[in-house]
Structures are given as structure tokens and as C-alpha cells.
Scaffold this active site. Structure first.
Site, PDB file in Angstrom:
ATOM      1  N   ASP A  66      46.500  61.130  33.587  1.00 43.76           N
ATOM      2  CA  ASP A  66      47.837  61.298  32.792  1.00 43.76           C
ATOM      3  C   ASP A  66      47.689  62.236  32.052  1.00 43.76           C
ATOM      4  O   ASP A  66      46.716  62.560  31.137  1.00 43.76           O
ATOM      5  CB  ASP A  66      47.979  59.955  32.038  1.00 43.76           C
ATOM      6  N   LYS A 123      56.040  59.692  36.612  1.00 41.97           N
ATOM      7  CA  LYS A 123      56.512  58.587  36.657  1.00 41.97           C
ATOM      8  C   LYS A 123      58.112  58.377  36.736  1.00 41.97           C
ATOM      9  O   LYS A 123      58.640  58.950  36.024  1.00 41.97           O
ATOM     10  CB  LYS A 123      55.876  57.681  35.369  1.00 41.97           C
ATOM     11  N   GLY A 195      47.280  51.813  28.476  1.00 41.63           N
ATOM     12  CA  GLY A 195      47.409  52.139  26.872  1.00 41.63           C
ATOM     13  C   GLY A 195      46.380  51.251  25.909  1.00 41.63           C
ATOM     14  O   GLY A 195      46.746  51.404  24.710  1.00 41.63           O
ATOM     15  N   GLY A 256      43.256  50.787  31.280  1.00 40.48           N
ATOM     16  CA  GLY A 256      42.237  50.682  30.420  1.00 40.48           C
ATOM     17  C   GLY A 256      41.040  51.341  30.792  1.00 40.48           C
ATOM     18  O   GLY A 256      39.933  51.190  30.068  1.00 40.48           O
ATOM     19  N   GLY A 277      44.475  56.935  32.135  1.00 41.67           N
ATOM     20  CA  GLY A 277      45.502  57.553  31.294  1.00 41.67           C
ATOM     21  C   GLY A 277      44.978  57.891  29.853  1.00 41.67           C
ATOM     22  O   GLY A 277      44.464  58.930  29.942  1.00 41.67           O
ATOM     23  N   SER A 278      45.178  56.947  29.022  1.00 42.64           N
ATOM     24  CA  SER A 278      45.180  57.165  27.570  1.00 42.64           C
ATOM     25  C   SER A 278      43.496  57.492  27.311  1.00 42.64           C
ATOM     26  O   SER A 278      43.257  58.326  26.410  1.00 42.64           O
ATOM     27  CB  SER A 278      45.424  56.115  26.873  1.00 42.64           C
TER      28      SER A 278
END
Length: 338
Positions: A66, A123, A195, A256, A277-278
């Protein structure tokens, strides 16, 4: 040299080089003077079911990251990511900021597409047909109909068969995965809980899907018919899943994943690849962490290499995680889009 003596990487590299040569010839204007090549170019099929389902196969074993800007996209490419996913905000920031989360700015997506050579995904909100049409017109390589963004339709997903671009969808169990497949998805990813920097939900969802596939394999034909009705999917899809002993389409893990150990764990559980992602860009060491996660995903079968990947990062620089148990039911993203 026979084809079966070549490795998958060699075959993949050959096709990438072939595509580069074709693009060079096309950009140079020589296509006008080479009628056979021009004819070949006009007959190349795009957007077919076969093409849409083949594209994710080339991402297998890799990491999709991401990102929100060109700089992050370049870090991801340099680290060895197989693709990037463009968002307006990273999932952690979406969770913290609240409000309505929408598709990323098309100008940003276009800048990313022009700055890197790996595939670019983006997205859209669940059920938002027209956000998807805009991304298709923009020319992204894949669309993620994502629960991370605020759903546009609480009851229905997009009919993905109408699009020439492949889609990825999230799933927590086999029923969700097969429903999205029946709608035309070309790739599934475990939802996890985006997230949070907490891999526990991704682990749970991957284990549930694997367990339900094993149950399907041992069922009688009559029970599979009942299961198809329960899942609200064609019986043939249930039968195919039982026959091949896995999902009919590529299944990545997401939600996660924050460390090389997390990456290796999800690959060990049977993921075809990873979405991160994050965990990368909310850490204080994104460059090193991106490379370490890619290394761990590629070499998950070798603990000594994953250990070296883990040593490349500092736990003190990891993103601040969120305990799933501390989230209220309405704060869970995974329950969107069943």
C-alpha cells in the site's frame, strides 16, 4: 533448451522482455512499416477471463505494498514489491481519521503509474461501480473492491464480469471467497483487520478458509450441493474447489502484516502472496522493512533467511499496533461486504 527446463522466473523474465521490445517498436513508429507486427498487435486479446485470471498468477510469491505517493511507490519497487496499491490514506490513517474513505485521487494514481515499472493497483468502495469504471479508464492493472474504504452499497458488490480489468476482493471464510469469485473476482485476499499492525485476524481468516476447503473435500455430493446453497454460489464452483483442493483463484494474505516474521507466517499457512498496508510506511524504517518483508515472503521456507530479514528491522521502529479486542464492533472493517 526445452520449456520445462526453464524456471518460472526465466519464463516470466522472457515475457517481460518481449513486452518491452514490442513497446519500443510501437513507440518508435516502426509498427506502421511492419504489417505483420501491426496485425499481431490488433489481435492481442485483453480483458478476457483467461487474461484476468492469469495476471494475479504472475504476482504469486510476492508482496503488494500500500502506498499514497510516488516516493513510497519508488521505495516499494526498489524493495522488490511485485505491485503497489494506491490509496488516499493508509489503512491506519483511514481508521484514525474517520469520515468517508474514497478512491484515491486519479492524478496521484497517474503520477505513480508514470514513475514505476511494476503493476499499479487501486482501491474502490464496495459496490461503487463508477469508481471502478474510472480506474479502468485510467488504466490501472488491478482494482481492489475494498472494505478499507467506506462502502457505497451495503448489500451488493460490483459485478466484476463487466470489466476488462481484474479485481481483488477480501474474504474471511470460504463462503465469502466463493461469492466474490462467482461475481468475477480474479484474486482473493484474507481481510484480516487492516490498519492495526496485528496479524491475528489474517491468521484466523486463512485458517478458516483452509479448514473449510478440507471439509469440502471430504463431503458427499449431496452435502456439497447443500453447501453451495448455503454459500449462494453455483454448485460447479464448490465442486471445482473440492477437486483442486484450494480456491480456484489466487489467494493472498492481508490485514495486519507488519514484520518479516508475519510475512513468513502467512506464507507458511498457505498464502499465495501478501498485501502489506500500514506495516511498511507507518513504521520508522520503511526502506529496510520493505526489503525485509519481501525477502521473508520469498524465502519463507528457510528460517535462517527469515531470521536475517528480521534482523534488518528494529522492533522499536515498528508501527504502533492496535489490539483487536480494544476495537468496538462498529470499528471493525472486516465485517463490511459479506
Amino acid at each position: 533448451m526445452r520449456l520445462y527446463e526453464l524456471s518460472f522466473a526465466q519464463i516470466e523474465d522472457f515475457f517481460y522482455k518481449l513486452a518491452e521490445v514490442k513497446d519500443i517498436i510501437k513507440d518508435s513508429g516502426l509498427m506502421e512499416f511492419l504489417p505483420e507486427l501491426k496485425k499481431l498487435d490488433s489481435t492481442i486479446q485483453t480483458g478476457t477471463t483467461r487474461v484476468k485470471h492469469a495476471f494475479p498468477i504472475f504476482q504469486k510469491g510476492g508482496v503488494v505494498m500500500d502506498i499514497t505517493n510516488v516516493q513510497q511507490a519508488q521505495i516499494a519497487e526498489e524493495a522488490g514489491a511485485v505491485a503497489v496499491m494506491v490509496l488516499d490514506k493508509l489503512p491506519y490513517d483511514v481508521r484514525k481519521s474517520g469520515g468517508v474513505a474514497r478512491m484515491a485521487d486519479p492524478k496521484i494514481i497517474g503520477e505513480v503509474m508514470n514513475s514505476i515499472t511494476i503493476p499499479v493497483m487501486a482501491k474502490v468502495r464496495i459496490g461503487h461501480y463508477y469508481e471502478a469504471k474510472l480506474l479502468e479508464a485510467l488504466g490501472v492493472d488491478m482494482i481492489d473492491e475494498s472494505e478499507v474504504l467506506t462502502p457505497a452499497d451495503e448489500e451488493h458488490h460490483i459485478n466484476k464480469w463487466e470489466f476488462s480489468v481484474p479485481f481483488v476482493n477480501g474474504a474471511r471464510n470460504l463462503g465469502e471467497a466463493l461469492r466474490r469469485t462467482a461475481e468475477g473476482a480474479s484474486m482473493i485476499r484474507t481481510k484480516g483487520e487492516a490498519g492495526t499492525g496485528n496479524v491475528s485476524e489474517a491468521v484466523k481468516h486463512m485458517k478458516i478458509i483452509n479448514s473449510e476447503i478440507r471439509s469440502l473435500i471430504s463431503m458427499s455430493e449431496e452435502d456439497r450441493v447443500k453447501k453451495a446453497r448455503e454459500y449462494q454460489v453455483p454448485y460447479q464452483l464448490v465442486e471445482l474447489t473440492a477437486k483442486i483442493k484450494r480456491l480456484p483463484i489466487v489467494n493472498f494474505a492481508a490485514g495486519g502484516i507488519a514484520t518479516p516474521a508475519d510475512a513468513a507466517l502467512m506464507m507458511w499457512l498457505g498464502a499465495d502472496g501478501l498485501f502489506v498496508g500500514s506495516g511498511i510506511f507507518k513504521s520508522q524504517d520503511p526502506d529496510e522493512r520493505a526489503k525485509a518483508v519481501v525477502l521473508a515472503a520469498a524465502c519463507w521456507e528457510y528460517p535462517e533467511i527469515v531470521l536475517e530479514a528480521q534482523k534488518m528491522i528494529s522492533e522499536q521502529k515498528s508501527m504502533m499496533g492496535i489490539d483487536i479486542k480494544s476495537l468496538k464492533p462498529e470499528e471493525l472493517l472486516q465485517v463490511r461486504g459479506l
